[in-house]
Design a protein around this motif. Structure first.
Motif, PDB file in Angstrom:
ATOM      1  N   GLN A 122       1.054  -1.296   0.107  1.00 32.74           N
ATOM      2  CA  GLN A 122       0.108  -0.026  -0.110  1.00 32.74           C
ATOM      3  C   GLN A 122       0.797   1.258  -0.022  1.00 32.74           C
ATOM      4  OE1 GLN A 122      -2.753  -1.770  -0.734  1.00 32.74           O
ATOM      5  NE2 GLN A 122      -4.098  -0.165   0.268  1.00 32.74           N
ATOM      6  N   ASP A 123       2.126   0.854   0.110  1.00 32.55           N
ATOM      7  CA  ASP A 123       3.118   2.146   0.283  1.00 32.55           C
ATOM      8  C   ASP A 123       3.051   2.997  -1.257  1.00 32.55           C
ATOM      9  OD1 ASP A 123       5.367   3.903   0.077  1.00 32.55           O
ATOM     10  OD2 ASP A 123       6.523   2.512   1.455  1.00 32.55           O
ATOM     11  N   GLN A 124       2.794   4.006  -1.373  1.00 33.17           N
ATOM     12  CA  GLN A 124       2.649   4.665  -2.731  1.00 33.17           C
ATOM     13  C   GLN A 124       4.015   4.940  -3.485  1.00 33.17           C
ATOM     14  OE1 GLN A 124      -0.155   5.355  -4.540  1.00 33.17           O
ATOM     15  NE2 GLN A 124       1.102   5.446  -6.274  1.00 33.17           N
ATOM     16  N   GLU A 125       5.079   5.405  -2.608  1.00 33.25           N
ATOM     17  CA  GLU A 125       6.419   5.615  -3.099  1.00 33.25           C
ATOM     18  C   GLU A 125       7.015   4.318  -3.491  1.00 33.25           C
ATOM     19  OE1 GLU A 125      10.745   7.339  -0.981  1.00 33.25           O
ATOM     20  OE2 GLU A 125       8.980   7.595  -0.146  1.00 33.25           O
ATOM     21  N   LEU A 126       6.788   3.177  -2.779  1.00 30.13           N
ATOM     22  CA  LEU A 126       7.475   1.917  -3.261  1.00 30.13           C
ATOM     23  C   LEU A 126       6.721   1.629  -4.514  1.00 30.13           C
ATOM     24  CD1 LEU A 126       8.822  -0.764  -2.993  1.00 30.13           C
ATOM     25  CD2 LEU A 126       7.264  -1.553  -1.290  1.00 30.13           C
ATOM     26  N   SER A 127       5.354   1.600  -4.654  1.00 34.13           N
ATOM     27  CA  SER A 127       4.653   1.448  -6.008  1.00 34.13           C
ATOM     28  C   SER A 127       5.096   1.978  -6.890  1.00 34.13           C
ATOM     29  CB  SER A 127       3.314   1.604  -5.686  1.00 34.13           C
ATOM     30  OG  SER A 127       2.571   0.975  -4.808  1.00 34.13           O
ATOM     31  N   ASN A 128       5.451   3.561  -6.960  1.00 34.28           N
ATOM     32  CA  ASN A 128       6.044   4.206  -7.910  1.00 34.28           C
ATOM     33  C   ASN A 128       7.487   3.723  -8.495  1.00 34.28           C
ATOM     34  OD1 ASN A 128       3.826   5.847  -8.187  1.00 34.28           O
ATOM     35  ND2 ASN A 128       4.786   7.150  -6.600  1.00 34.28           N
ATOM     36  N   LYS A 129       8.139   3.232  -7.508  1.00 33.34           N
ATOM     37  CA  LYS A 129       9.425   2.609  -7.686  1.00 33.34           C
ATOM     38  C   LYS A 129       9.277   1.294  -8.534  1.00 33.34           C
ATOM     39  CE  LYS A 129      12.080   5.016  -4.189  1.00 33.34           C
ATOM     40  NZ  LYS A 129      12.712   4.753  -2.936  1.00 33.34           N
ATOM     41  N   VAL A 130       8.303   0.489  -8.061  1.00 31.80           N
ATOM     42  CA  VAL A 130       8.294  -0.929  -8.718  1.00 31.80           C
ATOM     43  C   VAL A 130       7.768  -0.720 -10.320  1.00 31.80           C
ATOM     44  CG1 VAL A 130       6.640  -2.713  -8.690  1.00 31.80           C
ATOM     45  CG2 VAL A 130       7.561  -2.024  -6.647  1.00 31.80           C
ATOM     46  N   LYS A 131       7.021   0.371 -10.405  1.00 29.49           N
ATOM     47  CA  LYS A 131       6.516   0.512 -11.925  1.00 29.49           C
ATOM     48  C   LYS A 131       7.643   0.967 -12.765  1.00 29.49           C
ATOM     49  CE  LYS A 131       1.979   1.983 -10.415  1.00 29.49           C
ATOM     50  NZ  LYS A 131       0.937   3.138 -10.267  1.00 29.49           N
ATOM     51  N   LYS A 132       8.780   1.519 -12.343  1.00 29.22           N
ATOM     52  CA  LYS A 132       9.866   1.757 -12.973  1.00 29.22           C
ATOM     53  C   LYS A 132      10.607   0.654 -13.389  1.00 29.22           C
ATOM     54  CE  LYS A 132      10.182   6.366 -11.471  1.00 29.22           C
ATOM     55  NZ  LYS A 132      11.450   7.376 -10.476  1.00 29.22           N
ATOM     56  N   LYS A 133      10.301  -0.478 -12.928  1.00 29.19           N
ATOM     57  CA  LYS A 133      11.056  -1.886 -13.240  1.00 29.19           C
ATOM     58  C   LYS A 133       9.972  -2.651 -14.067  1.00 29.19           C
ATOM     59  CE  LYS A 133      13.866  -1.675  -8.919  1.00 29.19           C
ATOM     60  NZ  LYS A 133      15.013  -1.354  -9.755  1.00 29.19           N
ATOM     61  N   PRO A 134      10.463  -3.171 -15.414  1.00 23.84           N
ATOM     62  CA  PRO A 134       9.741  -3.994 -16.032  1.00 23.84           C
ATOM     63  C   PRO A 134       9.607  -5.328 -15.575  1.00 23.84           C
ATOM     64  CG  PRO A 134      11.927  -3.929 -17.087  1.00 23.84           C
ATOM     65  CD  PRO A 134      11.926  -2.839 -16.124  1.00 23.84           C
ATOM     66  N   GLY A 135       8.417  -5.970 -15.787  1.00 22.48           N
ATOM     67  CA  GLY A 135       8.196  -7.357 -15.362  1.00 22.48           C
ATOM     68  C   GLY A 135       7.803  -7.629 -13.954  1.00 22.48           C
ATOM     69  N   VAL A 136       7.280  -6.525 -13.323  1.00 27.78           N
ATOM     70  CA  VAL A 136       6.824  -6.793 -11.783  1.00 27.78           C
ATOM     71  C   VAL A 136       5.455  -6.361 -11.600  1.00 27.78           C
ATOM     72  CG1 VAL A 136       7.862  -6.465  -9.555  1.00 27.78           C
ATOM     73  CG2 VAL A 136       9.310  -6.056 -11.406  1.00 27.78           C
ATOM     74  N   PRO A 137       4.602  -7.592 -11.248  1.00 30.41           N
ATOM     75  CA  PRO A 137       3.186  -7.191 -11.354  1.00 30.41           C
ATOM     76  C   PRO A 137       2.965  -6.504  -9.695  1.00 30.41           C
ATOM     77  CG  PRO A 137       3.666  -9.468 -11.833  1.00 30.41           C
ATOM     78  CD  PRO A 137       4.989  -8.683 -11.583  1.00 30.41           C
ATOM     79  N   LEU A 138       2.218  -5.944  -9.628  1.00 36.56           N
ATOM     80  CA  LEU A 138       1.981  -4.942  -8.471  1.00 36.56           C
ATOM     81  C   LEU A 138       0.390  -5.187  -7.900  1.00 36.56           C
ATOM     82  CD1 LEU A 138       3.052  -2.665  -6.554  1.00 36.56           C
ATOM     83  CD2 LEU A 138       2.023  -0.963  -8.082  1.00 36.56           C
ATOM     84  N   LEU A 139       0.505  -5.449  -6.735  1.00 34.51           N
ATOM     85  CA  LEU A 139      -0.908  -5.695  -5.985  1.00 34.51           C
ATOM     86  C   LEU A 139      -1.007  -4.674  -4.806  1.00 34.51           C
ATOM     87  CD1 LEU A 139      -0.790  -9.708  -5.674  1.00 34.51           C
ATOM     88  CD2 LEU A 139      -2.835  -8.444  -6.704  1.00 34.51           C
ATOM     89  N   PHE A 140      -2.392  -4.527  -4.888  1.00 34.49           N
ATOM     90  CA  PHE A 140      -2.723  -3.257  -3.650  1.00 34.49           C
ATOM     91  C   PHE A 140      -4.406  -3.587  -3.257  1.00 34.49           C
ATOM     92  CE2 PHE A 140      -2.947  -1.089  -7.754  1.00 34.49           C
ATOM     93  CZ  PHE A 140      -4.158  -0.590  -7.830  1.00 34.49           C
ATOM     94  N   ILE A 141      -4.709  -2.876  -2.293  1.00 34.53           N
ATOM     95  CA  ILE A 141      -6.299  -3.171  -1.867  1.00 34.53           C
ATOM     96  C   ILE A 141      -6.705  -1.770  -1.884  1.00 34.53           C
ATOM     97  CG2 ILE A 141      -7.547  -3.555   0.326  1.00 34.53           C
ATOM     98  CD1 ILE A 141      -5.242  -5.639   0.968  1.00 34.53           C
ATOM     99  N   ILE A 142      -7.931  -1.701  -2.547  1.00 34.92           N
ATOM    100  CA  ILE A 142      -8.846  -0.558  -2.683  1.00 34.92           C
ATOM    101  C   ILE A 142     -10.163  -0.720  -1.743  1.00 34.92           C
ATOM    102  CG2 ILE A 142     -10.026   0.858  -3.998  1.00 34.92           C
ATOM    103  CD1 ILE A 142      -8.067   0.441  -6.177  1.00 34.92           C
ATOM    104  N   GLN A 143     -10.451  -0.327  -0.759  1.00 34.92           N
ATOM    105  CA  GLN A 143     -11.314  -0.422  -0.007  1.00 34.92           C
ATOM    106  C   GLN A 143     -11.506  -1.874   0.435  1.00 34.92           C
ATOM    107  OE1 GLN A 143     -15.353   0.490  -2.286  1.00 34.92           O
ATOM    108  NE2 GLN A 143     -14.646   2.479  -2.031  1.00 34.92           N
ATOM    109  N   ASN A 144     -12.260  -2.753  -0.021  1.00 32.98           N
ATOM    110  CA  ASN A 144     -12.170  -4.208   0.703  1.00 32.98           C
ATOM    111  C   ASN A 144     -11.797  -5.076  -0.511  1.00 32.98           C
ATOM    112  OD1 ASN A 144     -14.685  -4.171  -0.777  1.00 32.98           O
ATOM    113  ND2 ASN A 144     -15.672  -5.397   0.850  1.00 32.98           N
ATOM    114  N   THR A 145     -11.072  -4.632  -1.450  1.00 29.42           N
ATOM    115  CA  THR A 145     -10.539  -5.445  -2.684  1.00 29.42           C
ATOM    116  C   THR A 145      -9.333  -5.483  -3.074  1.00 29.42           C
ATOM    117  OG1 THR A 145     -13.098  -4.856  -3.366  1.00 29.42           O
ATOM    118  CG2 THR A 145     -11.592  -5.866  -4.920  1.00 29.42           C
ATOM    119  N   MET A 146      -8.795  -6.672  -3.383  1.00 26.12           N
ATOM    120  CA  MET A 146      -7.502  -6.984  -3.833  1.00 26.12           C
ATOM    121  C   MET A 146      -7.403  -6.400  -5.270  1.00 26.12           C
ATOM    122  SD  MET A 146      -5.836  -9.902  -2.000  1.00 26.12           S
ATOM    123  CE  MET A 146      -6.899 -11.090  -2.425  1.00 26.12           C
TER     124      MET A 146
END
Length: 234
Positions: A121-145
């Protein structure tokens, strides 16, 4: 689980399966923020995640993530208990633990060779992950993955890979060498230099032609004058 959300996840999983060779069981690295969000929204990660990813999943974390949760005290005690149930993957910070986000980023270095998913759920970590190709990202919105769509970096990597497959580097180099050997590279360069631009019409050809007075045109008028003189003399 909504049908639309399931189709969305299936399409994204197909992208990672086909282009980055992700295989079951999927390795999902979770940090403390994801565990805390799951606890708050009453999400059963172990039961729900495999169904969402359309395949078996291994939930895992690192010692650095658990150490970080322990240091944050009672507020994240429940998240720590959840993280401790997962498999612990070895990281390079055994002697000197680092923050959970730094540790997870180190686990996906060099092209993510172990095919990890990152759940955070860390937005800063998510942004860094998106800069690397081939890394799927999971997060939770309300009560849904939610599985995030492929990042621009991943899409650009796949596009470049497909282009290189059509014409390999060896073929490109071979073409250049053959051209140099046959002198085609120089000829092509000379042709480009000699090539003239298309000009307008010749201005001289546009001038109107002057009508020439022919002797044939003058003769009838002279003969008429002679005939008139003869008639007068008579």
């Amino acid at each position: 689980m909504g049908v639309t959300r399931q189709k969305h996840a299936k399409k994204i999983m197909g992208f990672y399966r086909h282009n980055f060779q992700f295989r079951e069981p999927f390795q999902v690295l979770l940090d403390g923020t994801f565990c805390q969000a799951a606890l708050r929204n009453k999400i059963q990660i172990r039961e729900q995640l495999p169904g969402y990813l359309c395949g078996a999943a291994q939930l895992c974390t690192t010692r650095c993530v658990i150490k970080e949760l322990e240091s944050l005290g009672k507020e994240l005690y429940g998240a720590k208990l959840i993280a401790q149930r997962f498999e612990v993957r070895n990281c390079s910070h055994r002697k000197d633990p680092v923050s959970g986000s730094t540790c997870l980023l180190s686990m996906i270095e060099d092209g993510n060779p172990h095919h990890f998913f990152i759940a955070t759920q860390d937005q800063e970590l998510s942004n860094k992950v998106k800069k690397k190709p081939g890394v799927p990202l999971l997060f939770i919105i309300q009560n849904t993955m939610v599985l995030d769509k492929p990042s621009p970096k991943s899409l650009a990597y796949v596009q470049k890979l497909q282009t290189d497959q059509l014409v390999s580097e060896y073929q490109k180099q071979n073409i250049v060498e053959l051209k140099e050997k046959e002198g085609l590279a120089k000829q092509e360069g000379e042709k480009r230099r000699k090539r003239k631009r298309a000009g307008g019409p010749n201005p001289l050809s546009c001038l109107k032609k002057k009508k020439k007075k022919t002797q044939e045109g003058q003769e009838p008028s002279a003969e008429k004058k002679k005939r008139r003189k003869r008639k007068r003399n008579r």
